[in-house]
Write an enzyme that holds these catalytic residues in place. Structure first.
Site, PDB file in Angstrom:
ATOM      1  N   ASP A   1       0.862  -1.184   0.000  1.00 49.66           N
ATOM      2  CA  ASP A   1       0.000   0.000   0.000  1.00 49.66           C
ATOM      3  C   ASP A   1       0.894   1.228   0.000  1.00 49.66           C
ATOM      4  O   ASP A   1       2.012   1.166  -0.485  1.00 49.66           O
ATOM      5  CB  ASP A   1      -0.955  -0.034   1.206  1.00 49.66           C
ATOM      6  CG  ASP A   1      -2.276   0.647   0.912  1.00 49.66           C
ATOM      7  OD1 ASP A   1      -2.262   1.883   0.701  1.00 49.66           O
ATOM      8  OD2 ASP A   1      -3.328  -0.009   0.903  1.00 49.66           O
TER       9      ASP A   1
ATOM     10  N   HIS B   1       2.300   1.951  -3.156  1.00 48.62           N
ATOM     11  CA  HIS B   1       1.423   2.923  -3.790  1.00 48.62           C
ATOM     12  C   HIS B   1       2.011   4.328  -3.768  1.00 48.62           C
ATOM     13  O   HIS B   1       1.316   5.294  -4.075  1.00 48.62           O
ATOM     14  CB  HIS B   1       0.046   2.925  -3.120  1.00 48.62           C
ATOM     15  CG  HIS B   1      -0.721   1.659  -3.348  1.00 48.62           C
ATOM     16  ND1 HIS B   1      -1.984   1.442  -2.828  1.00 48.62           N
ATOM     17  CD2 HIS B   1      -0.409   0.535  -4.043  1.00 48.62           C
ATOM     18  CE1 HIS B   1      -2.415   0.238  -3.189  1.00 48.62           C
ATOM     19  NE2 HIS B   1      -1.473  -0.333  -3.927  1.00 48.62           N
TER      20      HIS B   1
END
Length: 394
Positions: A220, A243
């Protein structure tokens, strides 16, 4: 224009911790083995660690909790503040290991949490949260627990985390919530690129936080920046997989606090989903993002190198036909270079109600498959200086 000189408070805090570390000979030391901890990775040592904390916390002198080499099986633990000791150093030469059954830890919010502490340093060591079994459970859509954050600091001051390795967190790796004067340096974070919700370092409702020389590989956000973050300095961080660096998601709460005075510099993104991102839900809010400087970043095959997304609304739930109330202004991108994995390397998708203002691109050079990339702009006002590729749409 924001000042790129690191704030003086950070230098003072850094020197304070260096002096504290170099004066360990004067510390009163508590070895977890003396409280019954077993370094075999099989015997539950939770009680021993809590007893060592209680002893260190109740001392009137600077103290050290020492964790020798070995593997220590630990359940969920909360280290409470209100200590007499002015500074507690936790030196870890071994590895702290979570229970093999993910449900034991997964039903807790945190694995290792520090609440209301002042002057705590964590030096070295590894934290192995055994996350893959929980990730597998979630991917099978079974009845799974939410999972625990590996390491969290809440309502705490003067915190230092140095040379720590965090492996396979069930959820977030490190959370800094409601804290002041935090220095994170030389930390390594590792989790699979498809591991869900395993943000590397999350900062919210905190001020005067420094994240320096860290390597973050996760599923993430490498670094996620939430509401109420003020005076955040991130430097020499390598991200990927993950991310990227994200300010947001914002507008989760109508009255949430804003984000201001953030510097992200000398960062490297390798194969990440995003590079430098600001995102907010398409919902009303009185929040804001202002005074942000992204500078000297290298992108290597990043899907969205530069992106502002104010129409964030996964699955179109709870926000159809609404617009973001977050006000975004005074954002600078300078010295951003490298390659985009998609044709649109710069995307500013701002709120129709609150357009982004004061956006500046300077010395930006991004390409797509050795060809010119593209820019996309919606509801944004700003300017470009010097070389800017792709051709800007401001």
């Amino acid at each position: 224009m924001m000042n790129l000189t690191r704030p003086s408070h950070a230098i003072i805090l850094f020197l304070f911790f260096i002096l504290a570390i170099n004066s360990t000979s004067a510390l009163i030391k508590y070895n977890v083995l003396n409280f019954g901890a077993k370094p075999n990775g099989k015997t539950d040592s939770t009680k021993a660690f809590l007893m060592a904390w209680e002893a260190a916390c109740s001392s009137a002198d600077p103290t050290m909790i020492y964790v020798p080499k070995g593997r220590y099986l630990l359940g969920s633990m909360a280290f409470k503040g209100g200590c007499k000791s002015p500074h507690i150093t936790i030196r870890i030469d071994g590895t702290l290991v979570a229970p093999q059954d993910c449900r034991v830890l997964g039903k807790s919010t945190d694995w290792l949490s520090f609440e209301g502490v002042n002057g705590v340093s964590i030096l070295g060591g590894a934290l192995d949260a055994k996350g893959p079994s929980l990730w597998a459970c979630k991917s099978s859509h079974s009845n799974c627990p939410s999972g625990a954050t590996t390491l969290s600091f809440t309502n705490s001051k003067n915190i230092r985390i140095r040379r720590l390795l965090s492996l396979n967190s069930q959820m977030f790796h490190i959370v800094i919530n409601g804290c002041e004067n935090v220095h994170v340096q030389g930390v390594r974070i590792i989790a699979a690129g498809d591991s869900p919700n395993t943000d590397g370092i999350h900062v919210q409702l905190s001020k005067n936080v420094n994240i320096i020389k860290c390597s973050i590989k996760t599923g993430d956000d490498c670094i996620s920046i939430g509401p109420g973050t003020k005076n955040l300095w991130v430097e020499q961080v390598t991200c990927g997989p993950g991310h990227g660096v994200s300010i947001g998601s914002l507008a989760k709460d109508l009255k949430e606090e804003g984000v201001q005075n953030v510097t992200i510099r000398k960062t490297i993104f390798i194969g990440t989903q995003n590079g430098l991102r600001i995102k907010s839900w398409a919902r009303p809010s009185i929040g804001f993002v202002q005074g942000v400087r992204f500078t000297d970043s290298l992108m290597v095959n990043v899907q969205n190198p530069i992106v502002i997304d104010q129409n964030y609304c996964p699955h179109n739930l709870n926000c159809p036909n609404q617009v973001s109330g977050i006000k975004i202004k005074d954002i600078i991108y300078e010295g951003i270079r490298g390659t985009s994995f998609t044709q649109v390397a710069i995307k500013f998708d701002c709120s129709s109600k609150n357009p982004c203002t004061g956006i500046r691109l300077q010395n930006v050079n991004l390409s797509y498959l050795n060809k010119p990339a593209q820019s996309s702009c919606s509801n944004v006002r700003g300017k470009a200086l010097n070389l800017v590729r792709p051709e800007n749409c401001l």
